[in-house]
Design a protein around this motif. Structure first.
Motif, PDB file in Angstrom:
ATOM      1  N   VAL A   1     -10.079  21.761  -7.575  1.00 15.45           N
ATOM      2  CA  VAL A   1      -8.904  20.891  -7.658  1.00 15.45           C
ATOM      3  C   VAL A   1      -9.388  19.464  -7.880  1.00 15.45           C
ATOM      4  O   VAL A   1     -10.243  18.964  -7.134  1.00 15.45           O
ATOM      5  N   ILE A   2      -8.864  18.824  -8.927  1.00 17.46           N
ATOM      6  CA  ILE A   2      -9.169  17.416  -9.202  1.00 17.46           C
ATOM      7  C   ILE A   2      -7.995  16.573  -8.726  1.00 17.46           C
ATOM      8  O   ILE A   2      -6.852  16.797  -9.133  1.00 17.46           O
ATOM      9  N   LEU A   3      -8.268  15.611  -7.835  1.00 14.60           N
ATOM     10  CA  LEU A   3      -7.229  14.718  -7.319  1.00 14.60           C
ATOM     11  C   LEU A   3      -7.363  13.363  -7.985  1.00 14.60           C
ATOM     12  O   LEU A   3      -8.334  12.641  -7.767  1.00 14.60           O
ATOM     13  N   GLU A   4      -6.382  13.018  -8.815  1.00 15.89           N
ATOM     14  CA  GLU A   4      -6.348  11.716  -9.488  1.00 15.89           C
ATOM     15  C   GLU A   4      -5.347  10.800  -8.796  1.00 15.89           C
ATOM     16  O   GLU A   4      -4.578  11.227  -7.943  1.00 15.89           O
ATOM     17  N   GLY A   5      -5.369   9.520  -9.196  1.00 16.91           N
ATOM     18  CA  GLY A   5      -4.286   8.611  -8.820  1.00 16.91           C
ATOM     19  C   GLY A   5      -4.421   7.915  -7.489  1.00 16.91           C
ATOM     20  O   GLY A   5      -3.449   7.317  -7.017  1.00 16.91           O
ATOM     21  N   GLY A   6      -5.603   7.955  -6.874  1.00 20.78           N
ATOM     22  CA  GLY A   6      -5.751   7.240  -5.604  1.00 20.78           C
ATOM     23  C   GLY A   6      -6.011   5.756  -5.779  1.00 20.78           C
ATOM     24  O   GLY A   6      -5.858   4.974  -4.847  1.00 20.78           O
ATOM     25  N   GLU A   7      -6.406   5.354  -6.998  1.00 20.19           N
ATOM     26  CA  GLU A   7      -6.809   3.971  -7.230  1.00 20.19           C
ATOM     27  C   GLU A   7      -5.630   3.002  -7.090  1.00 20.19           C
ATOM     28  O   GLU A   7      -4.487   3.339  -7.358  1.00 20.19           O
ATOM     29  N   GLY A   8      -5.975   1.768  -6.716  1.00 18.31           N
ATOM     30  CA  GLY A   8      -4.977   0.703  -6.666  1.00 18.31           C
ATOM     31  C   GLY A   8      -4.183   0.698  -5.377  1.00 18.31           C
ATOM     32  O   GLY A   8      -4.163   1.670  -4.618  1.00 18.31           O
ATOM     33  N   ASN A   9      -3.542  -0.429  -5.128  1.00 21.33           N
ATOM     34  CA  ASN A   9      -2.651  -0.570  -3.975  1.00 21.33           C
ATOM     35  C   ASN A   9      -1.253  -0.820  -4.509  1.00 21.33           C
ATOM     36  O   ASN A   9      -0.968  -1.891  -5.069  1.00 21.33           O
ATOM     37  N   LEU A  10      -0.388   0.175  -4.353  1.00 20.72           N
ATOM     38  CA  LEU A  10       0.950   0.135  -4.938  1.00 20.72           C
ATOM     39  C   LEU A  10       1.734  -1.096  -4.497  1.00 20.72           C
ATOM     40  O   LEU A  10       2.481  -1.696  -5.274  1.00 20.72           O
ATOM     41  N   PHE A  11       1.566  -1.500  -3.249  1.00 17.43           N
ATOM     42  CA  PHE A  11       2.316  -2.643  -2.716  1.00 17.43           C
ATOM     43  C   PHE A  11       1.771  -3.954  -3.275  1.00 17.43           C
ATOM     44  O   PHE A  11       2.526  -4.793  -3.785  1.00 17.43           O
ATOM     45  N   GLU A  12       0.467  -4.148  -3.181  1.00 20.29           N
ATOM     46  CA  GLU A  12      -0.123  -5.412  -3.608  1.00 20.29           C
ATOM     47  C   GLU A  12       0.030  -5.627  -5.109  1.00 20.29           C
ATOM     48  O   GLU A  12       0.134  -6.763  -5.572  1.00 20.29           O
ATOM     49  N   GLU A  13       0.036  -4.534  -5.894  1.00 19.96           N
ATOM     50  CA  GLU A  13       0.224  -4.665  -7.340  1.00 19.96           C
ATOM     51  C   GLU A  13       1.602  -5.222  -7.672  1.00 19.96           C
ATOM     52  O   GLU A  13       1.787  -5.819  -8.742  1.00 19.96           O
ATOM     53  N   GLN A  14       2.568  -5.035  -6.783  1.00 23.70           N
ATOM     54  CA  GLN A  14       3.924  -5.531  -7.006  1.00 23.70           C
ATOM     55  C   GLN A  14       4.247  -6.710  -6.094  1.00 23.70           C
ATOM     56  O   GLN A  14       5.422  -7.030  -5.872  1.00 23.70           O
ATOM     57  N   ALA A  15       3.188  -7.363  -5.583  1.00 19.76           N
ATOM     58  CA  ALA A  15       3.334  -8.547  -4.723  1.00 19.76           C
ATOM     59  C   ALA A  15       4.183  -8.246  -3.489  1.00 19.76           C
ATOM     60  O   ALA A  15       4.946  -9.091  -3.014  1.00 19.76           O
ATOM     61  N   LEU A  16       4.039  -7.033  -2.977  1.00 19.89           N
ATOM     62  CA  LEU A  16       4.732  -6.638  -1.753  1.00 19.89           C
ATOM     63  C   LEU A  16       3.725  -6.562  -0.612  1.00 19.89           C
ATOM     64  O   LEU A  16       2.558  -6.240  -0.822  1.00 19.89           O
ATOM     65  N   ARG A  17       4.175  -6.858   0.582  1.00 19.50           N
ATOM     66  CA  ARG A  17       3.304  -6.805   1.749  1.00 19.50           C
ATOM     67  C   ARG A  17       3.148  -5.350   2.185  1.00 19.50           C
ATOM     68  O   ARG A  17       4.119  -4.701   2.569  1.00 19.50           O
ATOM     69  N   PRO A  18       1.940  -4.812   2.131  1.00 19.81           N
ATOM     70  CA  PRO A  18       1.770  -3.395   2.489  1.00 19.81           C
ATOM     71  C   PRO A  18       1.820  -3.191   3.991  1.00 19.81           C
ATOM     72  O   PRO A  18       1.534  -4.113   4.770  1.00 19.81           O
ATOM     73  N   PRO A  19       2.191  -1.985   4.430  1.00 17.74           N
ATOM     74  CA  PRO A  19       2.056  -1.670   5.859  1.00 17.74           C
ATOM     75  C   PRO A  19       0.595  -1.813   6.275  1.00 17.74           C
ATOM     76  O   PRO A  19      -0.316  -1.649   5.463  1.00 17.74           O
ATOM     77  N   GLN A  20       0.377  -2.115   7.537  1.00 19.53           N
ATOM     78  CA  GLN A  20      -0.983  -2.357   8.014  1.00 19.53           C
ATOM     79  C   GLN A  20      -1.896  -1.157   7.759  1.00 19.53           C
ATOM     80  O   GLN A  20      -3.078  -1.314   7.454  1.00 19.53           O
ATOM     81  N   ALA A  21      -1.336   0.041   7.858  1.00 22.03           N
ATOM     82  CA  ALA A  21      -2.146   1.252   7.685  1.00 22.03           C
ATOM     83  C   ALA A  21      -2.535   1.496   6.235  1.00 22.03           C
ATOM     84  O   ALA A  21      -3.352   2.375   5.952  1.00 22.03           O
ATOM     85  N   LEU A  22      -1.964   0.729   5.299  1.00 21.11           N
ATOM     86  CA  LEU A  22      -2.226   0.967   3.879  1.00 21.11           C
ATOM     87  C   LEU A  22      -2.703  -0.293   3.163  1.00 21.11           C
ATOM     88  O   LEU A  22      -2.569  -0.412   1.947  1.00 21.11           O
ATOM     89  N   GLY A  23      -3.290  -1.212   3.898  1.00 23.86           N
ATOM     90  CA  GLY A  23      -3.836  -2.407   3.267  1.00 23.86           C
ATOM     91  C   GLY A  23      -5.120  -2.093   2.526  1.00 23.86           C
ATOM     92  O   GLY A  23      -5.846  -1.153   2.855  1.00 23.86           O
ATOM     93  N   GLY A  24      -5.411  -2.884   1.500  1.00 20.27           N
ATOM     94  CA  GLY A  24      -6.662  -2.724   0.765  1.00 20.27           C
ATOM     95  C   GLY A  24      -6.812  -1.343   0.152  1.00 20.27           C
ATOM     96  O   GLY A  24      -5.929  -0.841  -0.540  1.00 20.27           O
ATOM     97  N   ASP A  25      -7.962  -0.711   0.436  1.00 19.57           N
ATOM     98  CA  ASP A  25      -8.287   0.613  -0.135  1.00 19.57           C
ATOM     99  C   ASP A  25      -8.074   1.746   0.862  1.00 19.57           C
ATOM    100  O   ASP A  25      -8.645   2.833   0.684  1.00 19.57           O
ATOM    101  N   LYS A  26      -7.254   1.543   1.863  1.00 22.88           N
ATOM    102  CA  LYS A  26      -7.090   2.574   2.882  1.00 22.88           C
ATOM    103  C   LYS A  26      -6.443   3.838   2.324  1.00 22.88           C
ATOM    104  O   LYS A  26      -6.680   4.936   2.832  1.00 22.88           O
ATOM    105  N   TYR A  27      -5.635   3.685   1.265  1.00 21.25           N
ATOM    106  CA  TYR A  27      -5.010   4.875   0.672  1.00 21.25           C
ATOM    107  C   TYR A  27      -6.076   5.823   0.131  1.00 21.25           C
ATOM    108  O   TYR A  27      -5.989   7.040   0.313  1.00 21.25           O
TER     109      TYR A  27
END
Length: 687
Positions: free
Chosen positions: A442-468
């Motif tokens: 199984v190849i898992l794609e799409g983990g790159e980037g921070n969905l919130f920060e890319e849209q200038a939104l404040r991410p939840p603390q558990a998902l800041g930076g590369d935590k995703y």
């Protein structure tokens, strides 16, 4: 009676004498005052002279057993040198703290009672605390640096000089170089992005770790937001984000006697988890990408059977046929049709077709994205499971609203990987596909980037930076040890394969020349089990037509953990190319895989990379610091392929590891430290 003698025969009254004494006293007082002013003036001039002219340019702040930290007054730099001052490990420009135009005098240690700590408040802008840890047994010394803003919105920035030294590590970039000195990157958040969508960003693999050829390692705290900028051949800069929270800038600088020793010590701090091996059988099979543009599951199944038959007909052995996400979705929909047809007792053709897919060795591709046009998404909104997707409240106490983004040209939502219910739903989906399609990979794609920060939104603390990405790696591990991810950060210890960034189909650093720098970068950061880009490059999606490029690429791929193909050899060339493809696949299975398995055990115990740069054997040899077209497998095999179009010879440097080297083609023996100029490497042979 005797006459008393007059004691003051002078006609001048005594009062006049007293007045004269007073006048003399006032005169002396004036002279003394003038003298005091003059002395004060001279002392002031002396102090200014001492501060500006006579004060030494550098002052020792902390001293270890073999190294020390120095404050360079005029350059506003912190410098780590040997105590004998005959070697500089690193120079850190901290002039960006406070006012860089004001010369800062010798700083006083506010922690002077503790000989292993240094504290100072810098220009009323930031507080710095530096702690020294000495490990005499390991012969390393670490300086932990912590800058904390005194006020809000202060941006901290420390820059590490590239002068007279080579640097490695950090993040992948388009046109990877080894070392990173020739890279250029504007200051930006230090997180993994998709280089296909963001060519100027940072890609996978990424770690907050930098290694210098002088024997210095820099490890940045994983818990703080960080920006990074790289000025080619000058410096790279760590920068904090200005905020109301007074975010610190924290990192540790460790020095050792050479670059290899520094890396070996840094690895123990970089990854403190036990290292696990992925499914090593994966390396025995080449991966073949199925190129198809069909629009239904039965057509995908037919293409799979046709391609599998061609592999057998060309005697290319057993391999894994890789499906992209679109083909995976079509097969998944076909699976649902098959189940429904069985319930209704309908078409027998589908009941005959799907088991044939299970007989094939395939890999499927999934991502955490779901199109907003699917029934599954609309159902989640109806049944109250919208929290399965990354969301933000519409008001402080309002309803959650999924955050939309684009993926593969469609508007999508992204799996909320912090929601246990969402993760269970995703794993059930994978399990269902495994049960009905029978695939192992199984190849898992799409983990790159921070969905919130890319849209200038404040991410939840558990998902800041590369935590995703780190959380997605945890999910991948639960799927199985044959899972392949496309992004790696803080997960090198997990039993996963990492797919390397796609490359151009050319001879440039973004194509063939980028393979070895990227390989060395990944393995330095701990990612040894790699799925390299397809032979000939796959970024454009077009088939490779340059037969020489295909073959030279194949020569390198034969020594990598897995050989993968985008262009089938029967499309690119004639029978000779097919024969050479079979030869290299056999060589990979016969010679390379057992060698990787041997050094995988060493990696598991020590953290030493399987694929190694030239300086691994000669860590004090400056010649080895910039070699970017050779690599080692362990300590016993040196690979020096051709990376120039039309070349049939190349220069080779044999590092001095205390032993001799033998050419496997002609049994010729050379001493270590030998430079072979214009060494013949014919096109049809392996370098």
């Amino acid at each position: 009676m005797p006459h008393a003698r007059n004691r003051n025969p002078s006609p001048i009254p005594e009062v006049t004498w007293d007045t004269g004494l007073k006048e003399m006293n006032e005169t002396w007082k004036g002279a003394i005052a003038c003298l005091g002013v003059a002395v004060f003036f001279v002392m002031t001039i002396g102090i200014i002279y001492w501060q500006v002219v006579d004060q030494p340019n550098k002052n020792w702040i902390l001293r270890g057993t073999f190294s020390g930290l120095i404050w360079e007054r005029r350059t506003h730099s912190l410098v780590i040198q040997t105590l004998a001052e005959d070697k500089t490990y690193v120079e850190i420009d901290v002039g960006n703290v406070g006012n860089p135009d004001i010369e800062v005098p010798f700083v006083r240690n506010l922690c002077w009672l503790n000989k292993t700590e240094f504290c100072y408040t810098w220009d009323s802008v930031a507080e710095v605390k530096i702690s020294l840890e000495v490990n005499e047994e390991a012969e390393r010394e670490c300086y932990s640096m912590s800058w904390t803003p005194v006020h809000c919105h202060v941006q901290l920035k420390d820059c590490f000089s590239m002068t007279n030294m080579s640097w490695y590590g950090g993040a992948s970039v388009r046109g990877q170089t080894w070392p990173i000195n020739d890279q250029n990157a504007t200051t930006q958040p230090f997180i993994v992005s998709d280089l296909k969508d963001n060519p100027s960003g940072f890609g996978s693999a990424l770690e907050r770790y930098f290694l210098g050829s002088s024997g210095v390692a820099v490890l940045v705290s994983p818990d703080i937001p960080l920006q990074l900028g790289v000025d080619s051949r000058q410096q790279f800069c760590l920068q904090s984000l200005p905020s109301m929270e007074r975010l610190p800038l924290q990192y540790t600088v460790c020095v050792a006697h050479n670059v290899r020793a520094a890396h070996q010590e840094a690895v123990q701090q970089l990854c403190q988890h036990s290292r696990e091996l992925p499914n090593m059988n994966t390396m025995w099979l080449p991966f073949w990408k199925l190129l198809t543009s069909v629009d239904s599951g039965p057509k995908v199944e037919r293409e799979l059977r046709t391609f599998s038959n061609r592999l057998r007909r060309h005697q290319l052995g057993e391999g894994v046929i890789s499906l992209n996400e679109h083909s995976t979705t079509l097969l998944s929909d076909m699976d649902h049709d098959y189940l429904n047809s069985r319930k209704r007792g309908m078409s027998k053709r589908l009941t005959r077709d799907l088991p044939l897919v299970k007989l094939l060795n395939i890999s499927i591709t999934l991502s955490p994205f779901l199109s907003v046009g699917t029934t599954q998404f609309h159902t989640s909104l109806m049944d109250g499971t919208e929290a399965y997707w990354l969301s933000l409240p519409s008001a402080p106490q309002g309803q959650l609203v999924p955050v939309m983004s684009q993926w593969r040209g469609k508007f999508c939502v992204k799996l909320n990987i912090t929601n246990p219910g969402a993760v269970s739903w995703f794993l059930d989906r994978v399990g269902s596909l495994q049960a009905h399609l029978g695939m192992e990979y199984v190849i898992l794609e799409g983990g790159e980037g921070n969905l919130f920060e890319e849209q200038a939104l404040r991410p939840p603390q558990a998902l800041g930076g590369d935590k995703y990405i780190s959380l997605l790696a945890d999910v991948a591990t639960r799927i199985g040890d044959s899972t392949i991810v496309t992004a790696g950060t803080q997960s090198s210890h997990k039993p996963l394969f990492v797919r390397m960034t796609a490359l151009e189909s050319d001879w440039s650093p973004m194509g063939l020349k980028g393979i070895i720098p990227s390989l060395l970068h990944h393995t330095l950061l701990g990612y040894n089990f790699l799925i390299p880009d397809a032979v000939g490059g796959s970024l454009s999606g077009d088939l490779v037509t340059d037969e020489e490029l295909f073959l030279r690429w194949l020569e390198i791929a034969a020594f990598l953990p897995v050989i993968s193909f985008h262009t089938p050899p029967w499309v690119c060339g004639e029978d000779q190319l097919l024969n050479l493809t079979r030869t290299y696949i056999a060589k990979h299975q016969r010679d390379v895989v057992p060698l990787i398995e041997k050094y995988a055990e060493e990696w598991q115990m020590t953290g030493n990379p399987i694929y190694r740069p030239m300086w691994w054997l000669s860590p004090n040899d400056p010649m080895t610091f910039t070699i970017d077209d050779q690599f080692l497998i362990g300590d016993e095999v040196l690979v020096a392929p051709v990376v120039e179009k039309g070349a049939v010879q190349r220069d080779i440097y044999l590092p001095d590891g205390g032993f001799q080297w033998q050419d496997t083609r002609n049994a010729q023996v050379f001493d270590g430290g030998t430079f072979l100029q214009d060494y013949p490497v014919p096109l049809e042979e392996v370098a």
